[in-house]
Design a protein around this motif. Structure first.
Motif, PDB file in Angstrom:
ATOM      1  N   UNK A 165      35.303  28.221  40.357  1.00  0.00           N
ATOM      2  CA  UNK A 165      34.590  29.482  39.797  1.00  0.00           C
ATOM      3  C   UNK A 165      33.847  30.023  40.775  1.00  0.00           C
ATOM      4  N   UNK A 166      33.963  31.394  40.571  1.00  0.00           N
ATOM      5  CA  UNK A 166      32.950  32.291  41.408  1.00  0.00           C
ATOM      6  C   UNK A 166      31.589  32.310  40.784  1.00  0.00           C
ATOM      7  N   UNK A 167      30.619  32.148  41.904  1.00  0.00           N
ATOM      8  CA  UNK A 167      29.216  32.170  41.306  1.00  0.00           C
ATOM      9  C   UNK A 167      28.783  33.155  40.808  1.00  0.00           C
ATOM     10  N   UNK A 168      27.769  33.160  39.574  1.00  0.00           N
ATOM     11  CA  UNK A 168      27.643  34.100  38.831  1.00  0.00           C
ATOM     12  C   UNK A 168      26.411  35.003  39.630  1.00  0.00           C
ATOM     13  N   UNK A 169      26.924  36.260  39.378  1.00  0.00           N
ATOM     14  CA  UNK A 169      26.291  37.405  40.421  1.00  0.00           C
ATOM     15  C   UNK A 169      24.980  38.046  39.747  1.00  0.00           C
ATOM     16  N   UNK A 170      24.561  37.561  38.403  1.00  0.00           N
ATOM     17  CA  UNK A 170      23.442  38.275  37.875  1.00  0.00           C
ATOM     18  C   UNK A 170      24.000  39.363  36.803  1.00  0.00           C
ATOM     19  N   UNK A 171      23.196  39.635  36.088  1.00  0.00           N
ATOM     20  CA  UNK A 171      23.335  40.734  34.971  1.00  0.00           C
ATOM     21  C   UNK A 171      23.154  42.229  35.384  1.00  0.00           C
ATOM     22  N   UNK A 172      23.024  42.482  36.585  1.00  0.00           N
ATOM     23  CA  UNK A 172      22.530  43.885  36.908  1.00  0.00           C
ATOM     24  C   UNK A 172      23.949  44.736  36.940  1.00  0.00           C
ATOM     25  N   UNK A 173      25.041  44.066  37.174  1.00  0.00           N
ATOM     26  CA  UNK A 173      26.321  44.724  37.137  1.00  0.00           C
ATOM     27  C   UNK A 173      26.527  45.039  35.684  1.00  0.00           C
ATOM     28  N   UNK A 174      26.322  44.227  34.671  1.00  0.00           N
ATOM     29  CA  UNK A 174      26.446  44.576  33.310  1.00  0.00           C
ATOM     30  C   UNK A 174      25.607  46.013  32.950  1.00  0.00           C
ATOM     31  N   UNK A 175      24.302  45.930  33.319  1.00  0.00           N
ATOM     32  CA  UNK A 175      23.524  46.838  33.117  1.00  0.00           C
ATOM     33  C   UNK A 175      23.982  48.071  33.550  1.00  0.00           C
ATOM     34  N   UNK A 176      24.254  48.020  34.892  1.00  0.00           N
ATOM     35  CA  UNK A 176      24.733  49.469  35.398  1.00  0.00           C
ATOM     36  C   UNK A 176      25.919  49.880  34.725  1.00  0.00           C
ATOM     37  N   UNK A 177      26.830  49.088  34.478  1.00  0.00           N
ATOM     38  CA  UNK A 177      28.141  49.431  33.504  1.00  0.00           C
ATOM     39  C   UNK A 177      27.604  50.111  32.290  1.00  0.00           C
ATOM     40  N   UNK A 178      26.817  49.537  31.594  1.00  0.00           N
ATOM     41  CA  UNK A 178      26.442  50.084  30.130  1.00  0.00           C
ATOM     42  C   UNK A 178      25.510  51.284  30.628  1.00  0.00           C
ATOM     43  N   UNK A 179      24.716  51.450  31.549  1.00  0.00           N
ATOM     44  CA  UNK A 179      24.198  52.857  31.735  1.00  0.00           C
ATOM     45  C   UNK A 179      25.004  53.786  32.259  1.00  0.00           C
ATOM     46  N   UNK A 180      26.014  53.507  32.986  1.00  0.00           N
ATOM     47  CA  UNK A 180      27.051  54.627  33.033  1.00  0.00           C
ATOM     48  C   UNK A 180      27.630  55.074  31.979  1.00  0.00           C
ATOM     49  N   UNK A 181      28.197  54.224  31.041  1.00  0.00           N
ATOM     50  CA  UNK A 181      29.016  54.510  29.972  1.00  0.00           C
ATOM     51  C   UNK A 181      28.025  55.227  29.062  1.00  0.00           C
ATOM     52  N   UNK A 182      26.558  54.782  28.682  1.00  0.00           N
ATOM     53  CA  UNK A 182      25.693  55.541  27.899  1.00  0.00           C
ATOM     54  C   UNK A 182      25.570  57.152  28.494  1.00  0.00           C
ATOM     55  N   UNK A 183      25.594  57.094  29.678  1.00  0.00           N
ATOM     56  CA  UNK A 183      25.196  58.309  30.095  1.00  0.00           C
ATOM     57  C   UNK A 183      26.307  59.238  29.999  1.00  0.00           C
ATOM     58  N   UNK A 184      27.631  58.739  30.060  1.00  0.00           N
ATOM     59  CA  UNK A 184      28.653  59.880  29.801  1.00  0.00           C
ATOM     60  C   UNK A 184      28.785  60.224  28.267  1.00  0.00           C
ATOM     61  N   UNK A 185      28.596  59.327  27.533  1.00  0.00           N
ATOM     62  CA  UNK A 185      28.582  59.590  26.001  1.00  0.00           C
ATOM     63  C   UNK A 185      27.445  60.316  25.638  1.00  0.00           C
ATOM     64  N   UNK A 186      26.153  59.982  26.012  1.00  0.00           N
ATOM     65  CA  UNK A 186      24.885  60.579  25.621  1.00  0.00           C
ATOM     66  C   UNK A 186      24.588  62.144  26.191  1.00  0.00           C
ATOM     67  N   UNK A 187      25.191  62.140  27.261  1.00  0.00           N
ATOM     68  CA  UNK A 187      25.019  63.570  28.119  1.00  0.00           C
ATOM     69  C   UNK A 187      26.024  64.616  27.904  1.00  0.00           C
ATOM     70  N   UNK A 188      27.230  64.095  27.658  1.00  0.00           N
ATOM     71  CA  UNK A 188      28.345  65.197  27.722  1.00  0.00           C
ATOM     72  C   UNK A 188      29.310  65.026  26.562  1.00  0.00           C
ATOM     73  N   UNK A 189      28.976  64.364  25.546  1.00  0.00           N
ATOM     74  CA  UNK A 189      29.646  64.307  24.275  1.00  0.00           C
ATOM     75  C   UNK A 189      29.984  65.639  23.587  1.00  0.00           C
ATOM     76  N   UNK A 190      28.905  66.611  23.832  1.00  0.00           N
ATOM     77  CA  UNK A 190      29.122  67.859  23.280  1.00  0.00           C
ATOM     78  C   UNK A 190      30.070  68.571  23.761  1.00  0.00           C
ATOM     79  N   UNK A 191      30.666  68.328  24.928  1.00  0.00           N
ATOM     80  CA  UNK A 191      31.784  69.040  25.732  1.00  0.00           C
ATOM     81  C   UNK A 191      33.040  68.121  25.300  1.00  0.00           C
ATOM     82  N   UNK A 192      32.990  66.915  25.475  1.00  0.00           N
ATOM     83  CA  UNK A 192      34.083  65.958  25.385  1.00  0.00           C
ATOM     84  C   UNK A 192      33.862  65.089  24.046  1.00  0.00           C
TER      85      UNK A 192
END
Length: 394
Positions: free
Chosen positions: A228-255
């Motif tokens: 198994x691969x050593x666990x890399x922490x939760x920062x990757x998950x936070x960044x993924x959620x941050x990106x997705x939340x930004x796409x939805x919250x910032x530009x949902x009026x256009x798309x």
């Protein structure tokens, strides 16, 4: 978000982690010359403040600016390629519409493919720089790392969309770029976080089977853990959620369809994370925490920016302008500025009205503090009484 924060503080109180940051011990990776601590009266590593500030302002911040400059250069290079491609493949001939559409999508897909590796490289650089700064407390370390990630990821992921929406007023390019970024990002995450580590696990498992005779005394559980691969922490998950939340919250009026894309991606991500934690990564060590730390402020800032962004995007729509055709341009702008201020006021009122810590939890905290003070007073009184008795005996 405020209700969620209120609920997390309630759970943190139930789990006994709400007040763990009142007194923090130094990080295990914190280094320095051992000196006597005036608080604990024990030797603890101490690092000179001037060295910490020197690394922060002369190493970390300049490198962050260089990374931001590289990100902007990448984007404006993409803009030039996209503009030349649009001019070369117009939508004049309906017979070649599909060919022109695919060619015009190619720069967006290429730019979206480039964003993922750049984000990953910057994440490693930000972690290295934060380690180099040698923060004493874990909370300080996480705050500085989160701020570095927030600044760069916001610029690298969203500034291009802002430029297309507000400077070029090209909503077609915004939709095209947003679609490619959401889809490519989801596919890259599946490969980098699940498929590639799982294939690597199978390869390592095959190698261990071939060498089983050499370590016959090792248990099967240990052999399984080695694959198994050593666990890399939760920062990757936070960044993924941050990106997705930004796409939805910032530009949902256009798309608006980006919300459906995010929902579908989260359904797959839910099972993908379960597979990742059960079959790909080693079991992580539990760490106490009373909230998500600085990421809450990052999401809160993004929410405030989203109100301004969506109000402006709605105001820039031609159909909305036609609906307010009886108003002058100045009056039209003032209407939407007032609407934006009202929405921000509602948000800040909700933030103020909903307490971060529930009332019953606050009562329990005060009660525990009172009981601890009473116990301390009784302990001091007993010590004083014993001292008086010893004096009387003498």
């Amino acid at each position: 978000m405020e209700l969620w924060k209120n609920y997390t503080n309630k759970l943190a109180h139930q789990w006994g982690t709400l007040d763990i940051e009142i007194f923090e011990r130094p990080r295990s990776l914190y280094y320095g010359d051992p000196q006597l601590s005036p608080i604990t009266n024990t030797e603890e590593p101490q690092y000179p403040l001037w060295k910490h500030l020197l690394k922060k302002y002369l190493v970390s911040y300049p490198l962050m600016l260089v990374c931001v400059a590289i990100s902007l250069i990448m984007y404006f290079t993409y803009c030039g390629i996209q503009q030349s491609t649009d001019e070369k493949y117009p939508f004049n001939d309906s017979v070649l519409f599909i060919h022109a559409k695919s060619m015009r999508m190619a720069p967006s897909l290429g730019y979206s493919l480039l964003i993922g590796p750049v984000n990953l490289a910057y994440k490693r650089l930000a972690t290295f720089l934060t380690d180099l700064e040698n923060h004493r407390l874990q909370s300080s370390y996480e705050n500085n790392l989160t701020s570095k990630l927030f600044i760069f990821f916001f610029i690298n992921c969203f500034v291009g969309l802002f430029y297309q929406a507000f400077f070029n007023a090209n909503f077609a390019n915004v939709t095209q770029l947003l679609t490619s970024m959401v889809i490519v990002n989801a596919i890259l995450l599946k490969f980098t976080e699940q498929i590639i580590p799982y294939l690597w696990k199978l390869q390592k498992k095959k190698q261990l089977i071939e060498k089983r005779s050499d370590d016959a005394q090792v248990s099967s559980a240990v052999r399984q853990l080695k694959t198994l691969t050593p666990f890399q922490g939760t920062y990757g998950d936070y960044v993924t959620i941050f990106e997705q939340y930004g796409y939805v919250a910032l530009f949902s009026a256009v798309f608006p369809w980006v919300t459906i894309c995010a929902l579908v991606n989260n359904l797959f991500e839910l099972r993908g994370d379960a597979f990742k934690y059960c079959h790909v990564y080693q079991r992580p060590f539990a760490q106490q925490s009373w909230n998500i730390g600085s990421w809450h402020y990052a999401f809160d800032i993004l929410s405030s920016i989203a109100i301004v962004t969506n109000t402006a995007l709605i105001a820039m729509q031609p159909t909305v302008r036609e609906y307010f055709s009886s108003y002058t341009d100045v009056e039209y702008i003032l209407i939407f500025v007032a609407a934006e201020h009202v929405l921000l006021a509602i948000k800040f009122f909700i933030d103020f009205a909903i307490p971060d810590v529930p009332y019953e939890v606050e009562i329990e905290r005060v009660k525990a503090l009172y009981e601890s003070n009473q116990a301390l007073r009784r302990q001091r009184a007993n010590k004083a009484l014993q001292a008086e008795k010893s004096i009387v005996r003498l």
